[in-house]
Each structure stands twice: as structure tokens, then as C-alpha cells.
Write a protein that holds these residues in place. Structure first.
Motif, PDB file in Angstrom:
ATOM      1  N   GLU A  42       0.148  -0.939  -0.012  1.00 15.41           N
ATOM      2  CA  GLU A  42      -0.428   0.074   0.494  1.00 15.41           C
ATOM      3  C   GLU A  42       1.220   1.146   0.166  1.00 15.41           C
ATOM      4  N   SER A  43       2.016   1.308   0.534  1.00 17.98           N
ATOM      5  CA  SER A  43       2.908   2.112   0.477  1.00 17.98           C
ATOM      6  C   SER A  43       3.761   2.319  -0.985  1.00 17.98           C
ATOM      7  N   LEU A  44       3.977   1.391  -1.114  1.00 18.64           N
ATOM      8  CA  LEU A  44       4.211   1.860  -2.463  1.00 18.64           C
ATOM      9  C   LEU A  44       3.121   2.230  -3.757  1.00 18.64           C
ATOM     10  N   ARG A  45       1.541   1.841  -3.163  1.00 21.24           N
ATOM     11  CA  ARG A  45       0.799   2.600  -4.126  1.00 21.24           C
ATOM     12  C   ARG A  45       0.734   4.162  -3.894  1.00 21.24           C
ATOM     13  N   TYR A  46       0.852   4.486  -2.772  1.00 24.09           N
ATOM     14  CA  TYR A  46       0.438   6.363  -1.871  1.00 24.09           C
ATOM     15  C   TYR A  46       1.900   6.510  -2.854  1.00 24.09           C
ATOM     16  N   LEU A  47       3.150   6.493  -2.771  1.00 24.45           N
ATOM     17  CA  LEU A  47       4.121   6.859  -3.394  1.00 24.45           C
ATOM     18  C   LEU A  47       3.899   7.174  -5.204  1.00 24.45           C
ATOM     19  N   GLY A  48       3.304   6.545  -5.463  1.00 27.25           N
ATOM     20  CA  GLY A  48       2.502   6.187  -7.093  1.00 27.25           C
ATOM     21  C   GLY A  48       1.710   7.664  -6.655  1.00 27.25           C
ATOM     22  N   LEU A  49       0.838   7.860  -6.903  1.00 28.52           N
ATOM     23  CA  LEU A  49      -0.021   8.599  -6.239  1.00 28.52           C
ATOM     24  C   LEU A  49       0.660   9.824  -6.313  1.00 28.52           C
ATOM     25  N   ALA A  50       1.184  10.162  -4.877  1.00 29.63           N
ATOM     26  CA  ALA A  50       2.299  11.228  -5.212  1.00 29.63           C
ATOM     27  C   ALA A  50       3.344  11.347  -6.335  1.00 29.63           C
ATOM     28  N   GLN A  51       3.522  10.651  -6.755  1.00 32.12           N
ATOM     29  CA  GLN A  51       4.846  11.195  -7.574  1.00 32.12           C
ATOM     30  C   GLN A  51       3.923  11.086  -9.019  1.00 32.12           C
ATOM     31  N   ASP A  52       2.443  11.097  -9.106  1.00 26.27           N
ATOM     32  CA  ASP A  52       1.973  11.747 -10.459  1.00 26.27           C
ATOM     33  C   ASP A  52       1.492  12.460  -9.992  1.00 26.27           C
ATOM     34  N   THR A  53       0.923  13.333  -9.278  1.00 26.90           N
ATOM     35  CA  THR A  53       0.487  14.533  -8.464  1.00 26.90           C
ATOM     36  C   THR A  53       1.873  15.214  -8.478  1.00 26.90           C
ATOM     37  N   PHE A  54       2.433  15.126  -7.774  1.00 28.12           N
ATOM     38  CA  PHE A  54       3.810  16.149  -7.694  1.00 28.12           C
ATOM     39  C   PHE A  54       4.192  17.223  -8.817  1.00 28.12           C
ATOM     40  N   PRO A  55       3.802  18.146  -8.309  1.00 26.26           N
ATOM     41  CA  PRO A  55       3.953  19.098  -9.862  1.00 26.26           C
ATOM     42  C   PRO A  55       5.278  18.909 -10.485  1.00 26.26           C
ATOM     43  N   SER A  56       5.046  19.321 -11.834  1.00 25.80           N
ATOM     44  CA  SER A  56       6.726  19.232 -12.124  1.00 25.80           C
ATOM     45  C   SER A  56       7.692  20.465 -12.262  1.00 25.80           C
ATOM     46  N   ASP A  57       6.601  21.724 -12.099  1.00 28.55           N
ATOM     47  CA  ASP A  57       7.570  23.066 -11.812  1.00 28.55           C
ATOM     48  C   ASP A  57       6.551  23.334 -10.641  1.00 28.55           C
ATOM     49  N   PHE A  58       7.243  22.968  -9.649  1.00 30.56           N
ATOM     50  CA  PHE A  58       6.758  23.079  -8.213  1.00 30.56           C
ATOM     51  C   PHE A  58       6.721  24.847  -8.063  1.00 30.56           C
ATOM     52  N   LEU A  59       8.121  25.447  -8.649  1.00 31.48           N
ATOM     53  CA  LEU A  59       7.940  26.918  -8.531  1.00 31.48           C
ATOM     54  C   LEU A  59       6.777  27.466  -8.874  1.00 31.48           C
ATOM     55  N   ASN A  60       5.991  27.057  -9.429  1.00 32.25           N
ATOM     56  CA  ASN A  60       5.130  27.306  -9.887  1.00 32.25           C
ATOM     57  C   ASN A  60       3.896  27.517 -10.244  1.00 32.25           C
ATOM     58  N   ASP A  61       3.896  26.598  -8.899  1.00 29.96           N
ATOM     59  CA  ASP A  61       2.602  26.265  -8.813  1.00 29.96           C
ATOM     60  C   ASP A  61       1.596  26.734  -7.567  1.00 29.96           C
ATOM     61  N   PRO A  62       0.426  27.216  -7.955  1.00 29.69           N
ATOM     62  CA  PRO A  62      -0.269  28.036  -7.078  1.00 29.69           C
ATOM     63  C   PRO A  62       0.166  27.429  -5.510  1.00 29.69           C
ATOM     64  N   SER A  63       0.522  26.478  -4.685  1.00 30.37           N
ATOM     65  CA  SER A  63       0.088  26.303  -4.198  1.00 30.37           C
ATOM     66  C   SER A  63       1.611  26.709  -3.350  1.00 30.37           C
ATOM     67  N   TYR A  64       2.333  26.868  -4.131  1.00 29.51           N
ATOM     68  CA  TYR A  64       3.599  26.714  -3.783  1.00 29.51           C
ATOM     69  C   TYR A  64       3.994  27.076  -2.512  1.00 29.51           C
ATOM     70  N   LEU A  65       3.754  28.070  -2.063  1.00 33.81           N
ATOM     71  CA  LEU A  65       3.797  28.823  -1.191  1.00 33.81           C
ATOM     72  C   LEU A  65       3.729  28.731   0.379  1.00 33.81           C
ATOM     73  N   TYR A  66       2.150  27.831   0.692  1.00 38.40           N
ATOM     74  CA  TYR A  66       1.363  27.734   1.483  1.00 38.40           C
ATOM     75  C   TYR A  66       2.109  26.238   1.702  1.00 38.40           C
ATOM     76  N   ALA A  67       2.973  25.918   1.036  1.00 38.15           N
ATOM     77  CA  ALA A  67       3.251  23.831   1.172  1.00 38.15           C
ATOM     78  C   ALA A  67       4.689  23.650   1.530  1.00 38.15           C
ATOM     79  N   ASP A  68       4.976  23.253   2.455  1.00 34.79           N
ATOM     80  CA  ASP A  68       6.715  23.404   3.140  1.00 34.79           C
ATOM     81  C   ASP A  68       6.978  21.920   3.234  1.00 34.79           C
ATOM     82  N   SER A  69       6.573  22.560   1.551  1.00 33.14           N
ATOM     83  CA  SER A  69       7.551  21.036   1.200  1.00 33.14           C
ATOM     84  C   SER A  69       8.593  20.976  -0.868  1.00 33.14           C
ATOM     85  N   GLY A  70       8.859  20.363  -0.977  1.00 35.58           N
ATOM     86  CA  GLY A  70       9.732  20.625  -2.150  1.00 35.58           C
ATOM     87  C   GLY A  70      10.038  19.217  -2.893  1.00 35.58           C
TER      88      GLY A  70
END
Length: 101
Positions: free
Chosen positions: A1-29
Motif C-alpha cells: 500500500e505504501s508503494l501505491r501511495y508513493l506512485g500517487l504522490a509521484q503522479d500528482t507532484f507538480p513538475s514545476d513546483f515553484l510555479n505551482d499556485p500552492s507552493y507558497l503554502y506548502a512546506d515541501s519541495g
């Protein structure tokens, strides 16, 4: 199940996170993503996959911009992955760098 969720995270992680509208609110990168991806693989006893994931950042010569604390975390986790792979020389290199940096 962990690998499934890793795959989902990879699929939804923005390719250009600096220009993602929620970047300023996210504590990640990308570094946070690779950190948890690698930790998951270590927990699943898959050190080669963890090593490959940590290599996207690499504590010895960071490939992306990270702070000193994050760099130390990657160095220590890469040392842990090296031990799990049975590579003591690689572990020594990463641990020594972590201690002397």
C-alpha cells in the motif's frame, strides 16, 4: 500500500513546483518528496531503491538547493542505505562527510 501511495504522490507532484499556485503554502519541495520516498523504501527493506531515490538530491554534492540541516539528513540516510546494501566504504564516506561538514 505504501508503494501505491508513493506512485500517487509521484503522479500528482507538480513538475514545476515553484510555479505551482500552492507552493507558497506548502512546506515541501523536491527534497522533502525524495526524503520520504527514500525513507519508505528503507522501511520496506529495499535499500537499493532508497539509494537511488536519495541520489536525486545527494548529500555529498547536492543536485538541488537544500539547507545544511537537510543536507545532513540526506548524508545520514545515504549512509544508512549503504549499510543496508552492505557497502561499508560508501557508508564511511557519507558518515565522515556528515560529521565533518
Amino acid at each position: 500500500e505504501s508503494l501505491r501511495y508513493l506512485g500517487l504522490a509521484q503522479d500528482t507532484f507538480p513538475s514545476d513546483f515553484l510555479n505551482d499556485p500552492s507552493y507558497l503554502y506548502a512546506d515541501s519541495g523536491p527534497a522533502v518528496f525524495y526524503l520520504y520516498d527514500g525513507l519508505t523504501h528503507l522501511d520496506l527493506n529495499n535499500p537499493h531503491e532508497a539509494w537511488s531515490t536519495f541520489a536525486h538530491v545527494d548529500g555529498l554534492a547536492p543536485k538541488i538547493r537544500i539547507g545544511d540541516f537537510t543536507r545532513m539528513e540526506f548524508l545520514n540516510l545515504q549512509a544508512k542505505a549503504a549499510v543496508a546494501m552492505g557497502n561499508m566504504e560508501l557508508c564511511e564516506l557519507y558518515l565522515e562527510t556528515s560529521v565533518t561538514t
